[in-house]
Design an enzyme around this catalytic site. Structure first.
Site, mmCIF file in Angstrom:
data_model
loop_
_atom_site.group_PDB
_atom_site.id
_atom_site.type_symbol
_atom_site.label_atom_id
_atom_site.label_comp_id
_atom_site.label_asym_id
_atom_site.label_seq_id
_atom_site.Cartn_x
_atom_site.Cartn_y
_atom_site.Cartn_z
ATOM 1 N N THR A 177 43.865 -38.381 76.787
ATOM 2 C CA THR A 177 44.321 -39.852 76.609
ATOM 3 C C THR A 177 45.296 -40.191 77.667
ATOM 4 O OG1 THR A 177 43.625 -39.690 74.225
ATOM 5 C CG2 THR A 177 45.047 -41.626 75.128
ATOM 6 N N THR A 218 45.600 -34.928 72.601
ATOM 7 C CA THR A 218 46.425 -34.588 71.700
ATOM 8 C C THR A 218 45.550 -33.942 70.727
ATOM 9 O OG1 THR A 218 46.002 -36.813 70.686
ATOM 10 C CG2 THR A 218 47.872 -36.652 72.108
ATOM 11 N N ASP A 219 44.138 -34.144 70.618
ATOM 12 C CA ASP A 219 43.340 -33.589 69.634
ATOM 13 C C ASP A 219 43.692 -32.043 69.391
ATOM 14 O OD1 ASP A 219 42.126 -36.009 69.106
ATOM 15 O OD2 ASP A 219 40.331 -35.770 69.994
#
Length: 313
Positions: free
Chosen positions: A14, A89-90
């Site tokens: 992101t 971040t996942d």
């Protein structure tokens, strides 16, 4: 005076995403573009950019992180004073934990990213990158292992979890709290965390470890249909590490042929070892060959077991 050196490894995510003409955001921004968006980095350090990947973090796997660990070791050996890694971040908590298993270095290694992409109001990527750079130049963090830096907090790989889909404070360490904080331009360390076991894996292929989650009214059927390449299993049990009677029998039979790790899907707290004695309780399961995962989450137990099994092949 020679400036300190930070090596920045960019993996997409992101923090590097922008929207095309139509549709959702995708990772396209370079490391240099990320740095240019961070006021305050000038004069802090010489920054060497390594464009490692450009992808969403759900695509990152064992081979990628093992190769990344090799590159980080090389950068440290060649004079880097600190390492910063940016990614989505996942799967960030998993990457940080896996790097914590693979690496033992005498320079800080900090992983960061963003919950809000650069096109959103109050995008958090620049602030996170600035805090991560400061952390990478903080020798007091070396004993803490690889750390995740988000929202002005630094978390240990062993304990950090992503607990919200989109909030700025999505990452927390439920059992311990953060290792350190970024306050007024400096890093304040609160504690030195326990590190996971060290397995400096070099091969980019690791044994396949299945992860099976026990569910309500579970008959254990998933344990009957594991992929042929499965060499070990992690079972995410209920509560303190409990399974239905029928699933317990199947897990115990499986434990005669391969390692079966008993973890908890509760989210925090260790697997119990000597409280519940009913069939399918942790005492029964451990007595029949299952191995308790301690306080590791099921996903982290799977990562650690895969690395541990490399030396057993």
């Amino acid at each position: 005076m020679t400036m300190p050196r930070i090596d920045l490894f960019t993996l997409g995510g992101t923090i590097a995403m922008v929207a095309p003409d139509e549709g959702g955001v995708v990772p396209v921004l370079t490391g240099e573009t990320l740095l240019n968006a961070v006021p305050g980095l000038e004069g802090m350090a010489e920054i060497v950019v390594h464009p490692f990947l450009q992808t969403a973090s759900v695509n990152i796997g064992f081979a990628d992180v093992i190769r990344l660990a090799k590159s980080v070791r090389q950068a440290a050996a060649e004079g880097a004073d600190g390492i910063v890694i940016t990614q989505g971040t996942d799967s960030m908590a998993e990457t940080v934990f896996l790097l914590s298993v693979l690496l033992r270095l005498d320079v800080p290694v900090i992983v960061t990213g963003a919950m809000r992409h650069p096109g959103q109001v109050s995008a958090d990527g620049p602030a996170n990158l600035l805090a991560a750079a400061r952390a990478a130049l903080s020798p007091q963090l070396v004993p803490c292992g690889v750390l995740l830096c988000m929202n002005d907090k630094l978390h240990a790989g062993r304990t950090v979890e992503k607990l919200h889909t989109s909030a700025l404070d999505a990452f927390r360490s439920p059992e311990t709290g953060p290792v350190a904080s970024y306050v007024e331009g400096r890093i304040i360390r609160h504690m030195v965390p326990d590190l996971p076991p060290h397995f400096p894996v070099e091969t980019e292929t690791v044994p396949y470890v299945a992860l099976v989650t026990a569910v309500f009214d579970d008959d254990g059927a998933m344990l009957d249909h594991l992929p042929d390449e499965t060499q070990a299993v992690v079972i995410a049990g209920f509560g303190g590490g409990h399974l239905s009677e029928v699933m317990a029998d199947k897990a115990a039979a499986l434990a005669q042929d391969m390692p079966v790790i008993l973890a908890s899907q509760s989210g925090s707290g260790p697997v119990l070892e000597k409280t519940y004695g009913y069939k399918g309780g942790e005492i029964d399961l451990i007595n029949r060959g299952l191995i308790p995962a301690g306080a590791l989450t099921p996903s982290k137990a799977r990562l650690l077991l895969a690395c541990a099994l490399v030396d057993k092949r």
